[in-house]
Structures are given as structure tokens and as C-alpha cells.
Design a protein around this motif. Structure first.
Motif, short mmCIF file in Angstrom:
data_model
loop_
_atom_site.label_atom_id
_atom_site.label_comp_id
_atom_site.label_asym_id
_atom_site.label_seq_id
_atom_site.Cartn_x
_atom_site.Cartn_y
_atom_site.Cartn_z
N GLY A 67 42.55 47.06 40.89
CA GLY A 67 42.65 45.60 40.92
C GLY A 67 41.54 44.98 41.75
O GLY A 67 41.00 43.92 41.40
N TRP A 68 41.21 45.62 42.85
CA TRP A 68 40.11 45.13 43.70
C TRP A 68 38.79 45.18 42.95
O TRP A 68 37.98 44.25 43.02
N TYR A 70 38.35 45.07 39.69
CA TYR A 70 38.31 44.17 38.53
C TYR A 70 38.24 42.70 38.95
O TYR A 70 37.83 41.85 38.16
N ALA A 71 38.62 42.39 40.17
CA ALA A 71 38.79 41.00 40.61
C ALA A 71 37.62 40.06 40.28
O ALA A 71 37.85 38.89 39.95
N TYR A 80 47.40 39.42 37.63
CA TYR A 80 47.93 40.76 37.40
C TYR A 80 49.42 40.64 37.09
O TYR A 80 50.15 39.88 37.74
N THR A 84 51.53 46.51 36.81
CA THR A 84 50.49 46.32 37.83
C THR A 84 51.00 45.40 38.93
O THR A 84 50.84 45.69 40.12
N LEU A 88 51.70 46.19 42.96
CA LEU A 88 51.08 45.41 44.04
C LEU A 88 52.12 44.73 44.91
O LEU A 88 51.86 44.44 46.08
N LEU A 102 46.27 48.86 34.20
CA LEU A 102 45.87 47.59 34.83
C LEU A 102 46.16 46.48 33.83
O LEU A 102 45.45 46.29 32.85
N VAL A 104 46.62 42.52 32.89
CA VAL A 104 46.18 41.18 33.26
C VAL A 104 46.67 40.21 32.19
O VAL A 104 46.51 40.46 30.99
N VAL A 118 41.44 47.55 30.57
CA VAL A 118 42.42 46.53 30.97
C VAL A 118 43.34 46.25 29.79
O VAL A 118 42.90 46.15 28.64
N PHE A 137 45.31 39.49 46.14
CA PHE A 137 45.52 39.64 44.71
C PHE A 137 46.32 38.47 44.14
O PHE A 137 47.30 38.02 44.75
N VAL A 139 48.95 37.67 41.70
CA VAL A 139 49.95 38.56 41.13
C VAL A 139 51.13 37.77 40.58
O VAL A 139 51.60 36.81 41.20
#
Length: 312
Positions: A67-68, A70-71, A80, A84, A88, A102, A104, A118, A137, A139
Motif C-alpha cells: 500500500g505504501w 502504490y500510494a 484501499y 486490504t 490495514l 491489494l 483499491v 491491483v 493510508f 482506507v
């Protein structure tokens, strides 16, 4: 081999290629071997934050690091979601043979991502309810994420996740809130979410404890009290029990950690002795007691109940 020229001062550890080009960094420099390219259009100059490495759960750590990375690609309307988001949030995760994907999402009419690595989701038009976690994140709300996982997880995995969300120590949801979400947005085929809520309980502190309880009750044995506070004859606190039958003086403890730490084993042994000194019977369930078509845990608890006076 020629060493790549240093990046300009102020370039973050993770960035989008378009932002770097806008700052005047040549595209050729952005293709250099010293930059990690985890997703199309993203470059990484260093390792993920150390806070992720401190995670005890390997799968949760992997999700956080992914996640970090892809941010930088995350649009302002994307977040997210699904398993996922639950990872988190710190919810219980299933023991999957695969990595947790992952996921999204975006609400209509906005678009979800379509990129390798993704799993994108375009959700119904609805007021967003995502939060920003302490790690930064974006989320999905934990209640909504649990319902979303209904299409991915088994019944027992959903029960374990619900148990972890409603745990008093770090309450992220209430069973009534989970039920209201299912009623509002609908169940998955087979009514798996509704069935999960019927067996979810407040008090199970690990998936192993949830699994133990389900095995016991589905075998027709009485439902135990969770997190029972045991005191001695003088009212002094002795232990908080995973599962208990106070009317029979029976404690059932799940221990899935193993005993690689001798000091921890010694503390546990002292605790078990203290429980027995109160006159209670103690049944310890280990991981292998929960396995198979006829888990040994059923006979262990049933026999102990009978010895303590149960006549079911």
C-alpha cells in the motif's frame, strides 16, 4: 557501469513519474536501476518505513508495504478496500495459501484503477466513508470493508474478522453496525454474512480462539463465556480466561504461539498452576487439536465438562 546521477534534493522516497518529470528530472534518469518500479508510473528510492517492519503479522506487513508503494498512484477519490482495508485496520486475516491482494476502490461515477498488481473495484454511488489511518493510508470504513470481504472469504474467516472488529480493546465496529450494513447493502450469495453475524461474539482475541469456540459449539457443547475474569476465594484476580464454564469450574485456553521463548513458557506455566490452585479444571487447546474432520478439541472439552458435572 556508470553510476546514476543523484536525484535533486527534496525528492521523496516514493513518487509518481509525472511529478518527477514536472520537476525537470529526465525520463532516462527515472529508468535507472537504482530506482524501484513496483507499479507503472511509480518510483521508489528507499525502503518502506520501519514501522511496517515492526508488524508481527507477516501478511499484514506485506499489505502495508504494498500500500505504501502504490500510494503515489492513488487518486483523491480512490481508497484501499476489501481485505486490504481489513488488513490495514488490524482485523484478523484468514490463513490463506495466497498473498492478500491489494484492493483499491472508487464510488461511481469515478473510476477504479486498472493496473497490473491491483484489484480495482467500482462501487455503487454512495457517500464515501473512508478514513486516514495513523500510517497515512486512505482506507475504507471497517464495517463496509468487512461486508466487501464477504465475496472473498469463507464463513469462518468472516466470523474471525468480525470477532476482531468488535473486540472491546480496539473496537472498530459493533455487531449491530455490521448487521445494519448487510441489511442496507445486501448479503452475498448463500447469506454468508448473515450467518457469520449469528456466530460472531465479543471477546475472542485471536482467530484461534474463534476457531476453538466454533468447533466446540458446533459439536453441540455449551457455549463458553469469553474472557472470564477468574478470582480466588479471597477475591484476588488470578487470570482472564479465553473461554470458561463458570458453573462447572472449567477453563478452556487456546495456545497457538508455541514456546520458543523459555521465559514466556515459564510465565504461562505459572499462570496455569494458579488457575488450577483455585480448584478449576484447565483444558489447553493447541493448534493440532483443532485440525481434521474430528478435531480432538471436541472430546477434550466434552470429557472435561462431564468430569466437572455436566450431563449434556
Amino acid at each position: 557501469m556508470r553510476t546514476p546521477s543523484p536525484l535533486p534534493p527534496g525528492v521523496p522516497r516514493r513518487f509518481h513519474v509525472a511529478d518527477a518529470v514536472a520537476r525537470g528530472i529526465p525520463r532516462k534518469r527515472l529508468r535507472a536501476a537504482d530506482l524501484e518500479a513496483p507499479f507503472r508510473g511509480v518510483r521508489i528510492t528507499g525502503d518502506p518505513p520501519e514501522m511496517f517492519a515492526a508488524q508481527d503479522d507477516r501478511r499484514r506487513r506485506e499489505v502495508a508495504e504494498a500500500g505504501w508503494r502504490y500510494a503515489p498512484r492513488l487518486k483523491e477519490w480512490q481508497f484501499y478496500s476489501h481485505e486490504t482495508a481489513l488488513a490495514l485496520h488490524g482485523a484478523a486475516l484468514p490463513d490463506l495459501p495466497r498473498a492478500v491482494g491489494l484492493h483499491v476502490s472508487a464510488h461511481r461515477p469515478r473510476r477504479e484503477p486498472r493496473i497490473e498488481g491491483v484489484i480495482g473495484h467500482r462501487l455503487q454511488a454512495r457517500e464515501p466513508a473512508w478514513i486516514i489511518t495513523p500510517e497515512g493510508f486512505r482506507v475504507e470504513n471497517a464495517v463496509r470493508a468487512w461486508r466487501q470481504a464477504g465475496t472473498l472469504w469463507t464463513l469462518d474467516d468472516l466470523i474471525a474478522a468480525a470477532d476482531s472488529l468488535v473486540l472491546r480493546e480496539h473496537r472498530l465496529a459493533a455487531i449491530d453496525e455490521l448487521a445494519a450494513e448487510v441489511e442496507l447493502m445486501g448479503d452475498v450469495p448463500g447469506g454468508r454474512l448473515t450467518r457469520a453475524l449469528q456466530e460472531a461474539r465479543v471477546g475472542a482475541e485471536s482467530p484461534g480462539e474463534t476457531r476453538s469456540r466454533l468447533i466446540i459449539t458446533r459439536a453441540g457443547l455449551p457455549e463458553p463465556v469469553l474472557q472470564h475474569r477468574l478470582v480466588d476465594a479471597r477475591g484476588r484476580f488470578v487470570a482472564r480466561l479465553d473461554m470458561a464454564y463458570p458453573q462447572y469450574g472449567l477453563a478452556v485456553e487456546y495456545d497457538g504461539r508455541g514456546h520458543a521463548d523459555p521465559e514466556q513458557f515459564a510465565r504461562d506455566a505459572d499462570r496455569w498452576d494458579a488457575i488450577r490452585r483455585t480448584g478449576w479444571t484447565l483444558v489447553r487447546l493447541l493448534r493440532h487439536h483443532l485440525r481434521g474432520r474430528r478435531p480432538a478439541a471436541v472430546a477434550m472439552v466434552r470429557d472435561a465438562l462431564r468430569e466437572c458435572g455436566w450431563h449434556g
